[in-house]
Design a protein around this motif. Structure first.
Motif, mmCIF file in Angstrom:
data_model
loop_
_atom_site.group_PDB
_atom_site.id
_atom_site.type_symbol
_atom_site.label_atom_id
_atom_site.label_comp_id
_atom_site.label_asym_id
_atom_site.label_seq_id
_atom_site.Cartn_x
_atom_site.Cartn_y
_atom_site.Cartn_z
ATOM 1 N N VAL A 92 0.557 -6.691 -7.456
ATOM 2 C CA VAL A 92 1.471 -6.128 -6.470
ATOM 3 C C VAL A 92 2.849 -5.933 -7.087
ATOM 4 C CG1 VAL A 92 2.586 -6.517 -4.241
ATOM 5 C CG2 VAL A 92 0.175 -7.103 -4.553
ATOM 6 N N TYR A 95 2.755 -2.902 -9.324
ATOM 7 C CA TYR A 95 2.770 -1.672 -8.535
ATOM 8 C C TYR A 95 4.172 -1.421 -7.981
ATOM 9 C CZ TYR A 95 1.782 1.932 -5.163
ATOM 10 O OH TYR A 95 1.809 3.116 -4.471
ATOM 11 N N ILE A 107 -5.576 -5.547 2.112
ATOM 12 C CA ILE A 107 -4.803 -4.830 3.118
ATOM 13 C C ILE A 107 -3.478 -5.529 3.411
ATOM 14 C CG2 ILE A 107 -5.904 -5.974 5.083
ATOM 15 C CD1 ILE A 107 -4.728 -2.288 4.857
ATOM 16 N N ALA A 110 -0.780 -4.542 1.016
ATOM 17 C CA ALA A 110 -0.423 -3.151 1.289
ATOM 18 C C ALA A 110 0.515 -3.064 2.490
ATOM 19 C CB ALA A 110 -1.685 -2.326 1.540
ATOM 20 N N LYS A 114 4.429 -1.672 2.419
ATOM 21 C CA LYS A 114 4.913 -0.617 3.292
ATOM 22 C C LYS A 114 6.070 -1.118 4.156
ATOM 23 C CE LYS A 114 3.985 2.846 3.229
ATOM 24 N NZ LYS A 114 4.511 3.891 2.299
ATOM 25 N N LYS A 121 0.086 4.881 -0.158
ATOM 26 C CA LYS A 121 -0.751 4.863 1.037
ATOM 27 C C LYS A 121 -2.144 4.341 0.694
ATOM 28 C CE LYS A 121 1.894 6.958 4.230
ATOM 29 N NZ LYS A 121 1.593 8.336 4.638
ATOM 30 N N VAL A 122 -2.826 3.826 1.713
ATOM 31 C CA VAL A 122 -4.233 3.456 1.591
ATOM 32 C C VAL A 122 -5.036 4.738 1.742
ATOM 33 C CG1 VAL A 122 -6.143 2.145 2.571
ATOM 34 C CG2 VAL A 122 -3.834 1.151 2.518
ATOM 35 N N PHE A 251 -5.059 1.734 -2.926
ATOM 36 C CA PHE A 251 -3.679 2.097 -2.613
ATOM 37 C C PHE A 251 -3.175 3.046 -3.677
ATOM 38 C CE2 PHE A 251 0.890 1.101 -1.886
ATOM 39 C CZ PHE A 251 0.919 1.167 -0.496
ATOM 40 N N THR A 324 -6.669 -3.081 10.739
ATOM 41 C CA THR A 324 -5.347 -3.076 10.108
ATOM 42 C C THR A 324 -4.259 -3.380 11.134
ATOM 43 O OG1 THR A 324 -6.050 -1.523 8.391
ATOM 44 C CG2 THR A 324 -3.693 -1.651 8.848
ATOM 45 N N ILE A 346 0.521 3.511 6.792
ATOM 46 C CA ILE A 346 -0.243 2.735 5.809
ATOM 47 C C ILE A 346 -1.498 3.486 5.385
ATOM 48 C CG2 ILE A 346 -1.480 0.567 5.407
ATOM 49 C CD1 ILE A 346 0.333 -0.681 7.562
#
Length: 357
Positions: A92, A95, A107, A110, A114, A121-122, A251, A324, A346
């Protein structure tokens, strides 16, 4: 559809303390094939490399299939993959630092990214469900007799709270465990203690050493313990109490989606292809997993874990929309994010739709 054949592929792990692209500049490490006619994300409007980050675990099964069976070789880009196994949440961080174009993550990271305004985006879900509540056979007997009251019955019987061992507080496992305890069962954490550990190895050790009474964990650990006749049984799995329960996701950075939509679509096509292989030929998918993990997991156990009722392998990100939203609310309740995040910021289903509809 041609599902491809296995290939031999090298793996390159990025050492701690180095950013992804600095490491690549030093080593020139490339793990998937290069095809002519590429342009560079690093340089702005062109795409020299497509950097993909992953861990070799079942929530990211599509990546293992894509890599081991050579699907990534078919992309019109140099694909560089990094195995972040045993490196915590560095995937993470890498990224967020801008070093990764496609990340196979959970998730909840992610959602957190966001919430912090990190671009991406997923574009694909990898599975729904995937996590199992596993407990000692003695507790399962109490569960069968008392249902949710089994935790209080356990405390009265043992003179101590039930001990869960699971992943860190920011993980999908912890967030969904808390949802199950708080919302589904209504027992909260009063008769329970939760130990947060980093990785499947510490969870397994806690169970087998008697330091934990149960866990909330993904495959293949439940299947492995069953194969060894360990004294643990399944209580439930996420798919049984949460529709569209999200686990691993794909992602994509906005620069890839916006500036190189052809590459983004090509990547999603291979993701869908991998999902089809998993669902149509679990034996072939298991061979890919076993090849990726080496001696750590046999092809037979891999196949049994893939076929487990705990997991449903998919690509469509719309399938995890409801789950989610539940994770977003639970993370806010737990103080992991300060404000809600809109699901449509997301999940990005348009690329999946482009390649399948």
């Amino acid at each position: 559809m041609d599902l491809g054949q296995p290939k031999e592929s090298a793996k390159h792990e990025t050492p701690d303390g180095q950013t992804r692209r600095n490491f690549l500049r030093l080593t020139g490490g490339v793990t998937a094939g290069s095809i002519a006619g590429c342009s560079s994300v690093i340089g702005g409007s062109s795409l020299d490399t497509l950097s993909v980050a992953y861990k070799p675990i079942f929530p990211f099964l599509q990546f293992l299939v894509m890599d081991e069976r050579g699907y990534l070789d078919e992309l019109d880009a140099n694909v560089e993959t990094t195995d972040f196994a045993n490196q915590g949440l560095n995937i993470v961080s890498a990224y967020s630092d801008g070093d990764i174009d496609v990340a196979f993550i959970g998730i909840t990271p992610a959602i957190r990214m966001k919430h912090q305004g990190v671009p991406g985006k997923v574009t694909a879900a990898n599975q729904t469900g995937g996590f199992v509540v596993l407990a000692t056979d003695e507790f399962v007997d109490l569960w069968n007799d008392h249902g949710a009251d089994a935790f209080e019955a356990f405390r009265e019987q043992e003179g101590r709270p039930f001990q869960f061992s699971t992943f860190p507080k920011g993980s999908v496992a912890y967030v969904l465990l808390r949802h199950w305890l708080d919302e589904e069962l209504g027992v909260g954490t009063d008769p329970i203690e939760i130990e947060n550990v980093a990785g499947v190895g510490p969870v397994r050790q806690a169970l087998l050493s008697g330091n934990a009474d149960g866990t909330f964990v993904m495959e293949p650990l439940p299947t492995i313990l069953e194969a060894r006749d360990a004294p643990f049984s399944r209580v439930t799995n996420t798919g049984s109490f949460l529709s569209g329960a999200p686990g691993g996701i794909t992602f994509m950075h906005d620069r890839l989606v916006d500036d190189h939509p052809d590459v983004a679509r090509a990547f999603l096509r291979q993701h869908v292809r991998a999902t089809e292989l998993i669902n149509e030929d679990s034996g072939a998918a298991a061979e890919a997993v076993s090849a990726a993990l080496g001696d750590r997991l046999s092809a037979d156990l891999s196949r049994r874990a893939i076929e487990s009722s705990a997991s449903n392998y998919i690509s469509d990100p719309r399938a995890i929309s409801e789950g989610t939203q539940v994770c977003i609310q639970r993370m806010q309740d737990l103080g992991q994010i300060s404000d809600p995040v809109e699901t449509n910021t997301i999940l990005e289903p348009s690329i999946y739709q482009d390649v399948t509809e």
